[in-house]
Design a protein around this motif. Sequence first.
Motif, short mmCIF file in Angstrom:
data_model
loop_
_atom_site.label_atom_id
_atom_site.label_comp_id
_atom_site.label_asym_id
_atom_site.label_seq_id
_atom_site.Cartn_x
_atom_site.Cartn_y
_atom_site.Cartn_z
N PRO A 152 1.14 -1.12 1.99
CA PRO A 152 0.59 -0.53 0.92
C PRO A 152 0.97 -0.99 -0.71
O PRO A 152 0.07 -1.21 -1.49
CB PRO A 152 0.51 1.04 1.14
CG PRO A 152 2.11 1.12 1.67
CD PRO A 152 2.25 -0.14 2.54
N ASN A 188 -0.04 6.11 5.66
CA ASN A 188 -0.67 4.60 5.77
C ASN A 188 -1.66 5.04 7.10
O ASN A 188 -2.90 4.95 6.79
CB ASN A 188 0.02 3.54 5.84
CG ASN A 188 0.83 3.25 4.58
OD1 ASN A 188 0.33 3.13 3.67
ND2 ASN A 188 2.01 3.52 4.77
N GLY A 204 -6.22 4.31 -4.13
CA GLY A 204 -6.57 4.15 -2.60
C GLY A 204 -7.88 4.36 -2.32
O GLY A 204 -8.75 4.79 -3.06
N SER A 207 3.37 5.82 -1.10
CA SER A 207 1.92 5.78 -0.27
C SER A 207 2.17 7.18 0.32
O SER A 207 2.62 7.18 1.46
CB SER A 207 2.06 4.59 0.94
OG SER A 207 0.81 4.60 1.48
N THR A 258 -0.21 6.34 -6.40
CA THR A 258 -0.10 6.20 -5.19
C THR A 258 -1.17 6.08 -4.43
O THR A 258 -2.32 5.95 -4.89
CB THR A 258 0.35 7.76 -4.57
OG1 THR A 258 0.70 8.03 -3.52
CG2 THR A 258 -0.65 8.78 -5.15
N ASN A 259 -1.17 5.71 -2.96
CA ASN A 259 -2.30 5.53 -2.15
C ASN A 259 -2.98 6.44 -1.50
O ASN A 259 -2.78 7.10 -0.43
CB ASN A 259 -1.83 4.69 -1.10
CG ASN A 259 -2.82 4.11 0.03
OD1 ASN A 259 -3.88 4.04 -0.38
ND2 ASN A 259 -2.41 3.83 1.18
#
Length: 482
Positions: free
Chosen positions: A22, A370, A245, A146, A219-220
């Motif tokens: 990520p 993820n 994300g 992530s 952040t994802n």
Amino acid sequence: GGANVKAHFVFIPLMFQGHLIPAVDTALLLATHGALVSIVVTPSNTGRIRPAVDFARKSGLPVRLVELPLDLAAEGLPDGADDVEKVPSDLWTNYFRALARLREPLERHFHAAGAPYPTCVVADFCHPWAKELAANLAVPRLSFFSMCAFCLLCQHNVERFNAYDGVADDNEPVVVPGLEKRVEVSRAQAPGFFRGTPGFEMFADDVEQALVEADGIVTNSFLEMEPEYVAGYAEARSMKVWTVGPVSLFHQRKATLASRGNTAAIGADECLRWLDGKEPGSVMYVSFGSIAQAEPKQVVELGLGLEASGHPFIWVVKNADQHGEDVTEFLRELEGRVAGRGLLIRGWAPQVLILSHAAVGGFVTHCGWNSTMEAITAGLPVVAWPHFADQFLNAKFAVEVLGIGVDVGVMEPLMYRMDQKEIVVGRDVVEKAVRSVLDGGDEGEERRRRARALAAKAKAAVEEGGSSHGNLLDLIKSFEVD
Ligand code: UDP
């Protein structure tokens, strides 16, 4: 847009697949929007990101790779142990100490004539030494995660309100303080980043301190999925949180989708051909990420449960050759019985490519963030089967907050403190969970509807005018220098 060399982000990923993948996607997304990015990598990990980076470069994106050796010998680590798969299990503290040795070579690299000077360091939260790096380079520093904001806020509230004080049993449920929603955790399920891991007590403090002193968090996740938690976490930390994300959406083409992380153990075309022959929404994808290990007994129960479900499945079996002869034989026989209906991938799977195929209808996942995010992005409901670390909180998020999953009912961590625990989820439980996600009557239909709606929001977030798209542009604006 064109290259905007006014913003130059130096990404320092933690070189675990679940952190590296990520981080690279995020870097490439920033490059897509015109920022120069340098990605720091150590020799054993370069191959894992090179296809995506080469593709980005060929498309004209301003991406640099900064490959630096890790001083392994100085920390008593064997050759090649900059690949986390090669770190002896009793030498994890050494591994993290070795990482801090990247600081000086990095400073030299960016002070050398010819290297473009960075305007911002984006370091995985597991690199507390990046604090000193950014200070010495005199540039701001962002902490990279992530993780969903729900997980970050739960973890933070448990710590800042001392929720575990006076709780003797690691498995005793405790209500997360300071949330509107009632969420129960236990110390075993949510110990805090590196907390409770022998040898990492001081490191956990360093990680927290580096986070406190960061200039923001990337952040994802995406805002529309969890607006109250993103806002809640930003407020609790008094820090800007940029959600960018789903970062896997950087990959729109088979070429890079099929080479994300390790080299896949199956060809993309073979995989797609197999899926093409299946009904839409009929296939269960089963994978537990890059780290979680299964007991031989568990491999057998899982296989029998998938077989009994009657549904087609793709099952990623990690370390298939390390479970002993009985398991090897079991897998071979199973493959014979489910030929045409069950596809076993022994090794690395092209996960996002598989999840994007219309034939896939659900994902049995360990809830690494993820994988969870990739399920959400593909509009898939999940069977949540957390093993350790943030996975329990992610599972709660998917099941209790988003309403897109069923859990397999594992209460205790399967790999707490990197030990193995012998909790075996039986074949009946697996069969029932698979059926309820892929069939499941009205409830199953509702879950699928919610998952599809969420995927539409995810896609909108990264498109022009979307929140993640806007945050990427805002990041570039915030860290450009004249
Ligand atoms: N992954 C993959 N193929 C595999 C296993 C994992 O492509 O066979 C990718 C997956 O898509 C995800 C990452 O590796 O992006 C794993 O991260 P996650 O947070 O889900 O789990 P972890 O490996 O950190 O436990």
